[in-house]
Write a protein that holds these residues in place. Structure first.
Motif, short mmCIF file in Angstrom:
data_model
loop_
_atom_site.label_atom_id
_atom_site.label_comp_id
_atom_site.label_asym_id
_atom_site.label_seq_id
_atom_site.Cartn_x
_atom_site.Cartn_y
_atom_site.Cartn_z
N LEU A 253 48.09 42.40 30.99
CA LEU A 253 47.18 41.60 30.17
C LEU A 253 47.40 40.11 30.40
CD1 LEU A 253 46.84 43.01 26.52
CD2 LEU A 253 45.02 42.53 28.16
N MET A 254 48.66 39.70 30.34
CA MET A 254 48.98 38.29 30.51
C MET A 254 48.58 37.79 31.89
SD MET A 254 50.09 35.51 29.25
CE MET A 254 51.09 35.82 27.81
N GLY A 255 48.88 38.57 32.91
CA GLY A 255 48.53 38.16 34.27
C GLY A 255 47.04 38.00 34.46
N PHE A 256 46.26 38.94 33.93
CA PHE A 256 44.80 38.84 34.03
C PHE A 256 44.28 37.60 33.32
CE2 PHE A 256 40.82 39.50 31.70
CZ PHE A 256 39.92 39.57 32.77
N GLY A 257 44.75 37.36 32.08
CA GLY A 257 44.26 36.22 31.31
C GLY A 257 44.54 34.90 32.00
#
Length: 458
Positions: free
Chosen positions: A109-113
């Motif tokens: 999630l963090m990487g995508f955001g």
């Protein structure tokens, strides 16, 4: 009285003896927790740096500079507002299906955001849709980091021997100074390596885009780590709570309140020391790169001071460590601004080291061990996520926004911000005094049970 955790399996709070844990897997779990935490916090802090120095002109260009900073810090706060939601969701499944699976999801999630923010068109290109999408992606980041902290803390502490839980549990906390160092360093390099026009046109995107490589590396390492032995033991016994978040709120409301109070000062003050300072400094004619460099050095020192204070907490206790840190932050609130106002690099660096590497890190280093020890294993992911993430919203998320509003458009009411910093420190002092001592070695010296029994109170 012995302090070997293996000698106290019925009191350990771990539900599995140290002898049953593979030392190689323990090291791998620690490395994966540290690396994953570093990358998660890099992604989260790179937004904070950008909010202070560039996002206002990219996404809020049709307002005054001061209003633009307020709006940029508002989107920054929204990421914090999403953290309790992420904490609740991932804590629920972390206590139901396991720590490792949730940590893999939070990293994704963090990487995508973060990568998507680097690709996002600005206001000039797509108009009002730009800040709206920015807010959406900031929420995605908040969801990811909200679930990350509790899980990373548990993987480190549940693999650690009881008498070294403070030291080994503090290692994932290195992710914050390391992430701060990497985030500030990325912008420092970008600002130094290219003309201002190029930086404002496209260069500011590079720190966001480059995070995808770090995420891929961390994802690979985490995939090689076994599930927490404590959770595996709970699963074997069938001692899994159906609604762990609901259960921890109902059974341990006072403990959750203590956790919120204990975390309040370090969370609020850290974002004033770092994020707000990047907006305040240029207004009193201090170069951005001067502040970035000072913050980077402070963050680099934090990589060493955090495990140091974690080790200290195993010896002198969690409560005394927290009390010393909160008192330091309270005493240094006004001197912090006086030193920054001199404009001298060494004075700025000195005050950052005292307030952050001593004051803040004393409080922050002990939290994984302390919060783990305050909750029983089947409610631990939930307990170690709900309280800290609520504190993150109330304290950290709004700190730069509140500080900017309090100091005013002329940036001359610093005394209000210093007063706020003292207030947050007093909250943490009260929380520490209200909490039980949980460090096993300290409890043993005092003739108490080796482990604090969290089921004896609320």
């Amino acid at each position: 009285m012995t302090t070997n955790s293996a000698a106290h399996p019925h009191l350990s709070g771990q539900t599995v003896s140290d002898a049953a844990i593979d030392p190689a897997m323990r090291k791998r779990a620690l490395v994966s927790s540290v690396l994953g935490s570093c990358i998660e916090w890099y992604d989260f802090y790179v937004y904070g740096v950008a909010a202070a120095i560039i996002l206002n002109s990219q996404f809020f260009p049709n307002v005054s500079a001061f209003t633009g900073i307020l709006l940029a810090f508002s989107t920054y706060a929204i990421g914090f507002a999403a953290r309790p939601i992420g904490g609740v969701v991932f804590a629920h499944f972390g206590d139901r299906v396991g720590r490792k699976k949730m940590l893999m999801m939070t990293l994704g999630l963090m990487g995508f955001g973060t990568f998507a923010i680097g690709c996002l068109p600005n206001f000039q290109t797509i108009g009002v849709a730009a800040p709206i999408l920015l807010v959406v992606l900031r929420i995605v980041q908040g969801l990811g980091v909200g679930g990350e902290w509790g899980g990373a803390a548990l993987m480190a502490t549940e693999y650690a021997p009881a008498e070294r839980r403070g030291f080994l549990g503090s290692w994932p906390q290195i992710g914050v100074p390391a992430g701060t160092l990497l985030a500030n360093g990325a912008f420092f390099l970008a600002l130094s390596a290219m003309p201002t026009d190029a930086f404002e046109s496209w260069g500011w995107r590079l720190p966001f885009l480059s995070s995808i490589l770090l995420v891929a590396l961390s994802f690979y390492i985490r995939s090689k780590v076994a599930e927490s032995p404590v959770f595996e033991e709970l699963k074997k016994k069938g001692d899994i709570e159906k609604l762990p978040v609901v259960a921890v709120i109902k059974k341990r409301p006072v403990t959750i309140l203590r956790v919120i109070m204990v975390r309040f000062a370090e969370n609020a003050n850290y974002y004033i020391y770092t994020t707000f300072l990047l907006a305040y400094g240029p207004e009193i004619l201090i170069e951005k790169n001067t502040i970035l460099l000072a913050i980077m050095i402070m963050a680099g020192i934090g990589i060493f001071t955090i495990p140091l204070w974690g080790w200290v907490s195993d010896t002198v206790g969690r409560r005394y460590t927290i009390l010393a840190g909160a008192a330091t932050m309270a005493l240094m609130a006004f001197p912090f601004f006086w030193a920054v106002q001199t404009g001298h690099f060494l004075m700025i660096l000195l005050v950052l080291v005292i307030t952050c590497n001593i004051g803040r890190d004393l409080c922050y280093s002990v939290q994984p061990a302390f919060f783990t020890e305050l909750f029983e294993p089947k409610l631990r992911y939930s307990g170690a996520s709900v309280g800290p993430q609520v504190a993150a919203v109330l304290a950290g998320g709004f700190a730069p926004l509140l500080a900017t509003a309090m100091i005013g458009p002329d940036f001359d009411r610093y005394w209000l911000v210093a007063g706020y910093m003292i207030f947050t420190s007093l909250i943490t002092i009260a929380g520490a005094l209200w909490s039980p001592e949980t460090a096993p070695a300290v409890r043993a010296r005092r003739g108490l049970s080796f482990e604090h029994d969290p089921t004896t109170g609320r």
